[in-house]
Scaffold this active site. Sequence first.
Site, PDB file in Angstrom:
ATOM      1  NE  ARG A  14      67.096  65.831  30.383  1.00 35.07           N
ATOM      2  CZ  ARG A  14      67.936  66.336  30.019  1.00 35.07           C
ATOM      3  NH1 ARG A  14      66.885  67.638  29.289  1.00 35.07           N
ATOM      4  NH2 ARG A  14      68.510  67.645  30.860  1.00 35.07           N
ATOM      5  CE  LYS A  35      68.431  76.169  27.297  1.00 33.80           C
ATOM      6  NZ  LYS A  35      68.174  75.580  28.269  1.00 33.80           N
ATOM      7  NE  ARG A  43      71.746  65.624  28.616  1.00 32.27           N
ATOM      8  CZ  ARG A  43      71.474  66.475  29.239  1.00 32.27           C
ATOM      9  NH1 ARG A  43      70.038  66.525  27.301  1.00 32.27           N
ATOM     10  NH2 ARG A  43      72.010  67.622  28.777  1.00 32.27           N
ATOM     11  NE  ARG A  53      75.115  76.014  27.903  1.00 36.89           N
ATOM     12  CZ  ARG A  53      74.190  74.942  27.662  1.00 36.89           C
ATOM     13  NH1 ARG A  53      73.682  74.737  26.605  1.00 36.89           N
ATOM     14  NH2 ARG A  53      73.631  74.163  28.402  1.00 36.89           N
ATOM     15  NE  ARG A  82      73.208  70.339  32.149  1.00 36.87           N
ATOM     16  CZ  ARG A  82      72.205  68.799  32.421  1.00 36.87           C
ATOM     17  NH1 ARG A  82      71.987  68.296  33.072  1.00 36.87           N
ATOM     18  NH2 ARG A  82      71.423  69.510  31.585  1.00 36.87           N
TER      19      ARG A  82
HETATM   20  P1  AMP Z   1      73.061  70.674  26.780  1.00 39.58           P
HETATM   21  O1  AMP Z   1      71.987  69.504  26.194  1.00 39.58           O
HETATM   22  O2  AMP Z   1      72.402  72.091  25.354  1.00 39.58           O
HETATM   23  O3  AMP Z   1      72.396  70.888  28.393  1.00 39.58           O
HETATM   24  O4  AMP Z   1      73.714  70.658  26.800  1.00 39.58           O
HETATM   25  C1  AMP Z   1      74.849  69.492  27.352  1.00 39.58           C
HETATM   26  C2  AMP Z   1      76.270  70.344  27.476  1.00 39.58           C
HETATM   27  O5  AMP Z   1      76.778  70.729  26.267  1.00 39.58           O
HETATM   28  C3  AMP Z   1      76.340  71.310  28.057  1.00 39.58           C
HETATM   29  O6  AMP Z   1      76.027  71.528  29.893  1.00 39.58           O
HETATM   30  C4  AMP Z   1      77.434  71.444  27.540  1.00 39.58           C
HETATM   31  O7  AMP Z   1      78.738  70.854  29.134  1.00 39.58           O
HETATM   32  C5  AMP Z   1      77.717  71.531  26.229  1.00 39.58           C
HETATM   33  N1  AMP Z   1      77.649  72.895  25.660  1.00 39.58           N
HETATM   34  C6  AMP Z   1      76.158  72.489  25.309  1.00 39.58           C
HETATM   35  N2  AMP Z   1      76.190  73.860  24.517  1.00 39.58           N
HETATM   36  C7  AMP Z   1      77.410  74.445  24.622  1.00 39.58           C
HETATM   37  C8  AMP Z   1      77.695  76.510  24.034  1.00 39.58           C
HETATM   38  N3  AMP Z   1      76.660  76.764  23.383  1.00 39.58           N
HETATM   39  N4  AMP Z   1      78.201  76.250  24.776  1.00 39.58           N
HETATM   40  C9  AMP Z   1      78.810  75.253  25.102  1.00 39.58           C
HETATM   41  N5  AMP Z   1      79.150  74.049  26.112  1.00 39.58           N
HETATM   42  C10 AMP Z   1      77.596  73.543  25.520  1.00 39.58           C
END
Ligand code: AMP
Length: 209
Positions: free
Chosen positions: A122, A13, A155, A88, A166
């Site tokens: 990654r 994404k 990461r 989310r 996740r």
């Molecule tokens: P991502 O880079 O989108 O995979 O986000 C990394 C982490 O940020 C996630 O695993 C959550 O801990 C937090 N996070 C990102 N977006 C959200 C969201 N919309 N709601 C809650 N936690 C979020």
Amino acid sequence: MNLVFLGPPGAGKGTMATRLADDLGVPHISTGDIFRAAVANATELGKQVKAIMESGGLVPDELTIALVEERLKESDTAKGYILDGFPRTIPQAEALDGFASIDHAVRFVLEEAELIKRLSGRRVHKPSGRTYHVEFNPPKVAGKDDLTGEPLIQRPDDQEESIRNRLEVYEEQTAPLVSYYADKGTMVTVDAAPKPDDVYASLKTALGL
Ligand code: AMP
């Protein structure tokens, strides 16, 4: 055009959102990037979310919703935006409907074994956000950024245990959003398995661009 990108972690994404946002001249708003920057800068927000993020859990809805609502008030969103990683949860989607009008949700689909392969391989150049993959998109020199030669990192939430968490959180909390947007009749689906250029071409076709 106001877009929401939906799909499990590792589906690409972020890569697609960066590219499309660039082409359309609209901001790419990634809640994950906003939280990571807050952690890196050790802000109040960063301190609140660090442990949650590292375990692969979700930041509380209230906090995340307020953050996005504020971000969408900025003037660069006037021509549209791409939300990546938000909403989310169902409460986040319902809240978003209260302060924004979404034209399309784009759903990226990829099978779990492939998601795990993509996430575990990654590597990231932290200062620029450039991403690599040890197998699919390796840097010229292993472990080093192509442009600066600086070290690449993994990461913390791309370690095996966090990845599993996740993906579980995605199934439980985020997958229900697929029906939420499908019911509105505004969702398009993109197969995320092909090479990035091909996924990008399907994305544009799906959006009529
Ligand atoms: P991502 O880079 O989108 O995979 O986000 C990394 C982490 O940020 C996630 O695993 C959550 O801990 C937090 N996070 C990102 N977006 C959200 C969201 N919309 N709601 C809650 N936690 C979020």
